[in-house]
Write an enzyme that holds these catalytic residues in place. Sequence first.
Site, PDB file in Angstrom:
ATOM      1  N   GLU A 189      52.324 -32.635   5.882  1.00 18.73           N
ATOM      2  CA  GLU A 189      52.941 -32.370   7.192  1.00 18.73           C
ATOM      3  C   GLU A 189      54.455 -32.429   7.073  1.00 18.73           C
ATOM      4  O   GLU A 189      54.962 -33.253   6.318  1.00 18.73           O
ATOM      5  CB  GLU A 189      52.425 -33.404   8.208  1.00 18.73           C
ATOM      6  CG  GLU A 189      50.955 -33.161   8.488  1.00 18.73           C
ATOM      7  CD  GLU A 189      50.357 -34.104   9.541  1.00 18.73           C
ATOM      8  OE1 GLU A 189      51.119 -34.859  10.173  1.00 18.73           O
ATOM      9  OE2 GLU A 189      49.147 -34.066   9.711  1.00 18.73           O
ATOM     10  N   ARG A 213      35.136 -45.601  16.177  1.00 17.51           N
ATOM     11  CA  ARG A 213      35.268 -45.405  17.635  1.00 17.51           C
ATOM     12  C   ARG A 213      35.498 -43.947  18.014  1.00 17.51           C
ATOM     13  O   ARG A 213      34.910 -43.432  18.961  1.00 17.51           O
ATOM     14  CB  ARG A 213      36.427 -46.258  18.176  1.00 17.51           C
ATOM     15  CG  ARG A 213      36.134 -47.733  18.220  1.00 17.51           C
ATOM     16  CD  ARG A 213      37.357 -48.470  18.740  1.00 17.51           C
ATOM     17  NE  ARG A 213      38.506 -48.192  17.895  1.00 17.51           N
ATOM     18  CZ  ARG A 213      38.934 -49.001  16.920  1.00 17.51           C
ATOM     19  NH1 ARG A 213      38.312 -50.141  16.706  1.00 17.51           N
ATOM     20  NH2 ARG A 213      39.977 -48.677  16.181  1.00 17.51           N
ATOM     21  N   ILE A 214      36.358 -43.237  17.260  1.00 18.73           N
ATOM     22  CA  ILE A 214      36.677 -41.856  17.662  1.00 18.73           C
ATOM     23  C   ILE A 214      35.493 -40.936  17.343  1.00 18.73           C
ATOM     24  O   ILE A 214      35.119 -40.082  18.151  1.00 18.73           O
ATOM     25  CB  ILE A 214      37.983 -41.371  16.989  1.00 18.73           C
ATOM     26  CG1 ILE A 214      39.154 -42.256  17.433  1.00 18.73           C
ATOM     27  CG2 ILE A 214      38.264 -39.909  17.348  1.00 18.73           C
ATOM     28  CD1 ILE A 214      40.483 -41.966  16.749  1.00 18.73           C
ATOM     29  N   ARG A 264      29.935 -45.230   5.814  1.00 16.18           N
ATOM     30  CA  ARG A 264      29.616 -46.142   4.703  1.00 16.18           C
ATOM     31  C   ARG A 264      28.208 -46.696   4.836  1.00 16.18           C
ATOM     32  O   ARG A 264      27.531 -46.967   3.860  1.00 16.18           O
ATOM     33  CB  ARG A 264      30.638 -47.282   4.656  1.00 16.18           C
ATOM     34  CG  ARG A 264      31.891 -46.878   3.874  1.00 16.18           C
ATOM     35  CD  ARG A 264      32.700 -48.093   3.586  1.00 16.18           C
ATOM     36  NE  ARG A 264      33.110 -48.670   4.855  1.00 16.18           N
ATOM     37  CZ  ARG A 264      34.365 -48.877   5.206  1.00 16.18           C
ATOM     38  NH1 ARG A 264      35.331 -48.607   4.375  1.00 16.18           N
ATOM     39  NH2 ARG A 264      34.671 -49.390   6.365  1.00 16.18           N
ATOM     40  N   HIS A 324      49.415 -31.827  14.820  1.00 15.78           N
ATOM     41  CA  HIS A 324      49.098 -33.270  14.879  1.00 15.78           C
ATOM     42  C   HIS A 324      49.322 -33.822  16.295  1.00 15.78           C
ATOM     43  O   HIS A 324      50.149 -34.709  16.494  1.00 15.78           O
ATOM     44  CB  HIS A 324      49.938 -34.042  13.849  1.00 15.78           C
ATOM     45  CG  HIS A 324      49.331 -35.381  13.494  1.00 15.78           C
ATOM     46  ND1 HIS A 324      49.473 -35.960  12.259  1.00 15.78           N
ATOM     47  CD2 HIS A 324      48.580 -36.250  14.223  1.00 15.78           C
ATOM     48  CE1 HIS A 324      48.847 -37.131  12.240  1.00 15.78           C
ATOM     49  NE2 HIS A 324      48.300 -37.324  13.422  1.00 15.78           N
ATOM     50  N   ILE A 325      48.546 -33.266  17.239  1.00 18.24           N
ATOM     51  CA  ILE A 325      48.713 -33.671  18.647  1.00 18.24           C
ATOM     52  C   ILE A 325      47.452 -34.325  19.204  1.00 18.24           C
ATOM     53  O   ILE A 325      47.232 -34.335  20.416  1.00 18.24           O
ATOM     54  CB  ILE A 325      49.139 -32.471  19.530  1.00 18.24           C
ATOM     55  CG1 ILE A 325      48.202 -31.265  19.328  1.00 18.24           C
ATOM     56  CG2 ILE A 325      50.585 -32.078  19.259  1.00 18.24           C
ATOM     57  CD1 ILE A 325      48.455 -30.104  20.287  1.00 18.24           C
ATOM     58  N   GLY A 326      46.628 -34.882  18.315  1.00 19.32           N
ATOM     59  CA  GLY A 326      45.363 -35.486  18.767  1.00 19.32           C
ATOM     60  C   GLY A 326      45.535 -36.494  19.892  1.00 19.32           C
ATOM     61  O   GLY A 326      44.769 -36.509  20.850  1.00 19.32           O
TER      62      GLY A 326
HETATM   63  C1  DGY Z   1      47.092 -41.928  14.935  1.00 21.51           C
HETATM   64  O1  DGY Z   1      47.199 -42.684  15.900  1.00 21.51           O
HETATM   65  O2  DGY Z   1      46.822 -42.329  13.811  1.00 21.51           O
HETATM   66  C2  DGY Z   1      47.275 -40.468  15.202  1.00 21.51           C
HETATM   67  O3  DGY Z   1      47.184 -39.696  14.087  1.00 21.51           O
HETATM   68  C3  DGY Z   1      48.541 -40.226  15.968  1.00 21.51           C
HETATM   69  O4  DGY Z   1      48.243 -40.558  17.236  1.00 21.51           O
END
Ligand code: DGY
Length: 321
Positions: free
Chosen positions: A268, A158-159, A179, A286-288
Amino acid sequence: MNRKGNVYVTRLLPRPVMEKLGEICDFEANTEPRPATREELLRGVRGRDAVLCLLNDRIDAAVLDAAGPQCRLFANYGVGYNNIDVSEAQKRGIWVTNTPDVLDDATADMAWALLFATARRVAEGDRLMRSGTFSWQPEFMLGADITGRTLGVVGAGRIGRNFALKSRGFGMKVLYSGRRPSPEFEVETGGRFAALDELLRDSDFVSLHVPLTPETHHLIGERELGLMKPSSILINTSRGPVVDEKALARALEARTIRGAGLDVFENEPNPEPGLKALDNVVMTPHIGSATVDTRTNMGFIVVRNIAAALEGREPPNLVRA
Ligand code: DGY
């Protein structure tokens, strides 16, 4: 009288989420401004009906045993759940859930932010403006073109799909690997399936969107970095260990690739020390998924999963080993 479920929360979530959680159960939370220590975690989970945990809580056999046989659910606040030993949970009949969908846009947007920042040297320019001055000249701080270039998307979930779709405004050619080919990905983004090696050789930008599993650990190592063009840029918003960070630092220092934009790291919160001295890497902590709405919506999903488990229903966002 109906007993309300008893839940342990390893770290406070946004206030609206904590309020909703309070409506459906009794809970105890780690209120410290840091993750729960191992000891606090082992003590905190004891005797609970469910546990709300974060990606930096290691949920292994010892924690599952400490929780006890009455525990129904470990609800992870995040889409990734590599911090949880799901097969050990399954053996004990404990459900594990995650928070999919609601963070796709925010995480894909962050990958774009890093791509632009790295290609157009935004962080480097910002540092320069704060520390000194500049004199405009034709070859000053030249960066990389984005429009019309080739985008390599590793992972067709999805992302990855969301990220690829957003490239349409920049007229980019999209390659993707995974895959197996995904007709959905191709219809939505116009992307073409490619083996990882071909994608690495032909892309100007390579963005990683795979979960961390034993198969994807160090998916991008010295050999793979060596396949990339010297002008190409690597973006990682997935999980740090998908990239061999020491090999990446060497490639960036030797300029065998142009740059990297990283939101996640192997150990991290500490990036590989060699990275800090390099101007061709942009790093974020890590602020995605870190937008107000996204983090709140992730929390509401967690509460929904906990509510279902406490009522004895299978939670909606169940993951399996
Ligand atoms: C996740 O959801 O896996 C991210 O890395 C944090 O939001």
